[in-house]
Design a protein around this motif. Structure first.
Motif, mmCIF file in Angstrom:
data_model
loop_
_atom_site.group_PDB
_atom_site.id
_atom_site.type_symbol
_atom_site.label_atom_id
_atom_site.label_comp_id
_atom_site.label_asym_id
_atom_site.label_seq_id
_atom_site.Cartn_x
_atom_site.Cartn_y
_atom_site.Cartn_z
ATOM 1 N N ALA A 166 1.222 -1.824 -0.328
ATOM 2 C CA ALA A 166 0.042 -0.277 0.190
ATOM 3 C C ALA A 166 0.983 1.396 -0.328
ATOM 4 O O ALA A 166 0.454 2.201 -0.638
ATOM 5 C CB ALA A 166 -1.091 -0.164 1.547
ATOM 6 N N VAL A 167 2.025 1.605 0.413
ATOM 7 C CA VAL A 167 2.613 2.080 0.196
ATOM 8 C C VAL A 167 3.335 2.968 -0.137
ATOM 9 O O VAL A 167 3.151 4.283 -1.372
ATOM 10 C CB VAL A 167 4.529 1.857 1.436
ATOM 11 C CG1 VAL A 167 4.984 3.658 1.936
ATOM 12 C CG2 VAL A 167 3.863 1.867 2.759
ATOM 13 N N GLU A 168 3.676 1.700 -1.690
ATOM 14 C CA GLU A 168 4.161 2.205 -3.006
ATOM 15 C C GLU A 168 2.894 1.782 -3.813
ATOM 16 O O GLU A 168 3.058 2.079 -4.954
ATOM 17 C CB GLU A 168 5.163 0.534 -3.102
ATOM 18 C CG GLU A 168 6.491 0.704 -2.339
ATOM 19 C CD GLU A 168 7.130 1.980 -2.732
ATOM 20 O OE1 GLU A 168 7.401 2.634 -3.440
ATOM 21 O OE2 GLU A 168 7.515 2.602 -1.745
ATOM 22 N N LYS A 169 1.451 1.820 -2.958
ATOM 23 C CA LYS A 169 0.269 1.717 -4.166
ATOM 24 C C LYS A 169 0.679 0.187 -4.973
ATOM 25 O O LYS A 169 0.367 0.998 -6.273
ATOM 26 C CB LYS A 169 -0.198 3.478 -5.591
ATOM 27 C CG LYS A 169 0.163 4.533 -3.934
ATOM 28 C CD LYS A 169 -0.466 5.434 -4.872
ATOM 29 C CE LYS A 169 -1.563 6.439 -3.491
ATOM 30 N NZ LYS A 169 -0.235 7.573 -2.125
ATOM 31 N N ILE A 170 0.860 -0.679 -4.838
ATOM 32 C CA ILE A 170 1.200 -1.380 -5.427
ATOM 33 C C ILE A 170 -0.584 -3.109 -5.565
ATOM 34 O O ILE A 170 -0.153 -2.941 -4.495
ATOM 35 C CB ILE A 170 2.213 -2.693 -5.241
ATOM 36 C CG1 ILE A 170 3.480 -1.293 -6.385
ATOM 37 C CG2 ILE A 170 2.329 -3.566 -6.590
ATOM 38 C CD1 ILE A 170 4.673 -1.632 -5.447
ATOM 39 N N PRO A 171 -0.723 -2.805 -6.418
ATOM 40 C CA PRO A 171 -1.818 -3.769 -6.726
ATOM 41 C C PRO A 171 -1.912 -5.253 -6.356
ATOM 42 O O PRO A 171 -0.638 -6.096 -6.714
ATOM 43 C CB PRO A 171 -2.863 -3.460 -7.270
ATOM 44 C CG PRO A 171 -2.407 -2.436 -8.132
ATOM 45 C CD PRO A 171 -1.263 -2.411 -8.177
ATOM 46 N N ILE A 172 -2.240 -5.997 -5.353
ATOM 47 C CA ILE A 172 -2.475 -7.299 -5.321
ATOM 48 C C ILE A 172 -3.250 -8.172 -5.299
ATOM 49 O O ILE A 172 -5.169 -7.767 -5.014
ATOM 50 C CB ILE A 172 -2.316 -7.038 -3.223
ATOM 51 C CG1 ILE A 172 -0.821 -6.592 -2.959
ATOM 52 C CG2 ILE A 172 -2.039 -9.209 -3.667
ATOM 53 C CD1 ILE A 172 -0.577 -6.920 -2.034
ATOM 54 N N ILE A 173 -3.294 -10.026 -5.993
ATOM 55 C CA ILE A 173 -4.203 -10.285 -6.344
ATOM 56 C C ILE A 173 -3.008 -11.721 -5.755
ATOM 57 O O ILE A 173 -3.051 -11.501 -5.466
ATOM 58 C CB ILE A 173 -4.009 -10.798 -7.701
ATOM 59 C CG1 ILE A 173 -4.494 -9.376 -8.558
ATOM 60 C CG2 ILE A 173 -5.659 -11.845 -7.644
ATOM 61 C CD1 ILE A 173 -4.621 -9.623 -9.958
ATOM 62 N N PHE A 174 -4.080 -11.828 -4.059
ATOM 63 C CA PHE A 174 -3.420 -12.903 -3.400
ATOM 64 C C PHE A 174 -4.425 -14.470 -4.607
ATOM 65 O O PHE A 174 -5.686 -14.402 -5.068
ATOM 66 C CB PHE A 174 -4.221 -12.985 -2.196
ATOM 67 C CG PHE A 174 -2.919 -12.603 -1.578
ATOM 68 C CD1 PHE A 174 -2.172 -12.586 -0.699
ATOM 69 C CD2 PHE A 174 -3.654 -11.163 -1.314
ATOM 70 C CE1 PHE A 174 -1.244 -11.673 -0.324
ATOM 71 C CE2 PHE A 174 -2.948 -9.811 -0.360
ATOM 72 C CZ PHE A 174 -1.626 -10.111 -0.139
ATOM 73 N N PHE A 175 -3.897 -15.114 -4.043
ATOM 74 C CA PHE A 175 -4.108 -16.588 -4.947
ATOM 75 C C PHE A 175 -4.355 -17.924 -3.748
ATOM 76 O O PHE A 175 -3.133 -18.257 -3.799
ATOM 77 C CB PHE A 175 -4.660 -16.716 -6.444
ATOM 78 C CG PHE A 175 -3.259 -17.734 -6.967
ATOM 79 C CD1 PHE A 175 -2.037 -16.555 -7.079
ATOM 80 C CD2 PHE A 175 -2.655 -18.497 -6.627
ATOM 81 C CE1 PHE A 175 -0.600 -17.180 -7.136
ATOM 82 C CE2 PHE A 175 -1.546 -19.429 -7.761
ATOM 83 C CZ PHE A 175 -0.009 -18.158 -6.993
#
Ligand code: GAL
Length: 347
Positions: free
Chosen positions: A108-117
Motif C-alpha cells: 500500500a505504501v508504494e500503491k502496488i495492487p495485489i491479487i492473492f490466490f
C-alpha cells in the motif's frame, strides 16, 4: 428539430464514450511488469496452475516468478525486492495466510495492487480497493466428495460390499492437507458433515496431516494401515497427491491391484484437484474420483483482474462476481471414471 439534433448528438457521444470504455477494458499497456509469487515449487496443483497462468499473461506485459520454498521470510524478502523494483502488480500465493496483512501494508505504501490466490487471506486483512483474492469455493468441495461417495454407496450401504464389516457405519480415515490452510480445514469438516447429512453413520477413525504431498500421503497411509488395517472402508483425501501417496502404499502392500477395476479395490479413495496424475489414477481404476479445483477458471479470473487493474478500468463491466468486495470463488465438478472422457473432452 434542434432539440432532437442535440439529444441525438448527446446519445452519439454517449455511445462513443461507452464503446471507448468497453474497448479500453482489458488493455494493459506495453512495458508494464507483474510478478508471481508461489509458496513452493513441487506442489502439483500449484505447478499446473502456474504453468497455465503464466502462459497467458497479456502480450506486452513482462513478468517474473519467485518461489518461496515454503518459507514466509524468504517470500517477504522477495516481495520487498520486487516492490522496490518497479513492478506494477503482484500476484501472490502466500506461504502463510496470516502474513497477508503485513504484505498488504508494504504494497500500500508504494500503491502496488495485489491479487492473492489459492491461500486465502483472513477477511480482516483484505483492506484497500486494489486487493483481491481468487480461489476455490472451498465449502463446496468436501461436500462434493461426500456426494460422490453417497452416490457410489447408494441407498443400501448395510450389507453392500462397501460395508466390509456389515455394521452399517462408514469407517473412514482422512488425509488432511496443511494445518490451518482454509482448504484443508473446510474440506475435512465438510466431507464428514455432509456424508452424515446424507443419512450415513460415519466413524472417523483418524485424521492424518500429510501436507498436500504424495510422499507424506504414503507415510500417513502406512501408519493408518498398520493401525486399522483392512477395516478402513473409505479414504477422504483433501487432495489428489496425498490420495495417490496412499494408493502407492496400498499397491506396494498388495492391497490394491493395477488389474482390478475401481469397484473391485477394497477401499474407496477420493481426492480433490483433478490434476493430471489424479485423472490418470481415475483412468487406471485406482482413485475412485476427485473434485475439480478449477485452476483454469481461477487463472482466467486472475488474468482478467490483471488486465483491468493495469489498464485502470473502472470494473463496471467486470465479468466475475466479487464477494465481499475482494473475493472471487470458483466451485468444481465431480469427476469419476463415469464422466472422465466427457470431462476431458470439454476441459
Ligand atoms: C489446494 C490444493 C492442494 C495444494 C494447496 C496449496 O487448493 O488442493 O493440492 O496445492 O492448495 O496451497
Amino acid at each position: 428539430m434542434i432539440k432532437y439534433g442535440i439529444s441525438k448528438l448527446i446519445s452519439c457521444m454517449l455511445i462513443l464514450a461507452i464503446t471507448l470504455t468497453v474497448s479500453l477494458a482489458g488493455c494493459a499497456e506495453e512495458g508494464q511488469k507483474i510478478a508471481f509469487f508461489k509458496y513452493k515449487g513441487g506442489d502439483t496443483f500449484i505447478s499446473e496452475m502456474m504453468g497455465y497462468m503464466t502462459a497467458r499473461v497479456p502480450p506486452g506485459v513482462a513478468f517474473e516468478v519467485r518461489d518461496a520454498g515454503n518459507s514466509q521470510s524468504v517470500q517477504n524478502q522477495q516481495i520487498v525486492e520486487l516492490v522496490s523494483g518497479g513492478f506494477d502488480l503482484l500476484v501472490i500465493n502466500a506461504v502463510d495466510r496470516l502474513a497477508c496483512s503485513s504484505i498488504i501494508e508494504k504494497c500500500a505504501v508504494e500503491k502496488i495492487p495485489i491479487i492473492f490466490f489459492n491461500r486465502e487471506p483472513p477477511e480482516d486483512a483484505l483492506v484497500g480497493s486494489d486487493v483481491f483474492y481468487v480461489g476455490a469455493d472451498t465449502d463446496s468441495m468436501g461436500k462434493k466428495q461426500a456426494e460422490m461417495v453417497a452416490e457410489l454407496f447408494g441407498g443400501d450401504f448395510v450389507g453392500s460390499k462397501f460395508d466390509k464389516n456389515g455394521d452399517n457405519v462408514v469407517q473412514t480415515v482422512i488425509l488432511k492437507g496443511e494445518q490451518g490452510h482454509q482448504d484443508a480445514e473446510k474440506r475435512t469438516d465438510n466431507c464428514i458433515a455432509h456424508l452424515k447429512s446424507l443419512g450415513y453413520s460415519v466413524d472417523v477413525m483418524a485424521i492424518e496431516v500429510a501436507d498436500w504431498n504424495r510422499r507424506d500421503g504414503y507415510e500417513a497411509m502406512k501408519l493408518l494401515f498398520e493401525e486399522y488395517g483392512d477395516s478402513i472402508e473409505l479414504i477422504f483425501s483433501n487432495n489428489d497427491d496425498m490420495a495417490l501417496g496412499a494408493i502407492d502404499y496400498l499397491l506396494d502392500e498388495g492391497i490394491f491391484s493395477q488389474d482390478k477395476t475401481v469397484y473391485e479395490q477394497s477401499i474407496v479413495v477420493v481426492g480433490v484437484d483433478g490434476t493430471e496424475v489424479g485423472l490418470e489414477a481415475i483412468e487406471k481404476g485406482l482413485l475412485y474420483g476427485t473434485v475439480n479445483n478449477d485452476y483454469k477458471k481461477q487463472s482466467d479470473a486472475i488474468l482478467t483482474l490483471v488486465d483491468y487493474i493495469l489498464s485502470g478500468d473502472s470494473f463496471r463491466d467486470f465479468p466475475y462476481s466479487i464477494t465481499r468486495g475482494h473475493y472471487i470463488y470458483f466451485g468444481g465438478d465431480i469427476i469419476t471414471k463415469a464422466n472422465l472422457e466427457e470431462y476431458l473432452s470439454i476441459s
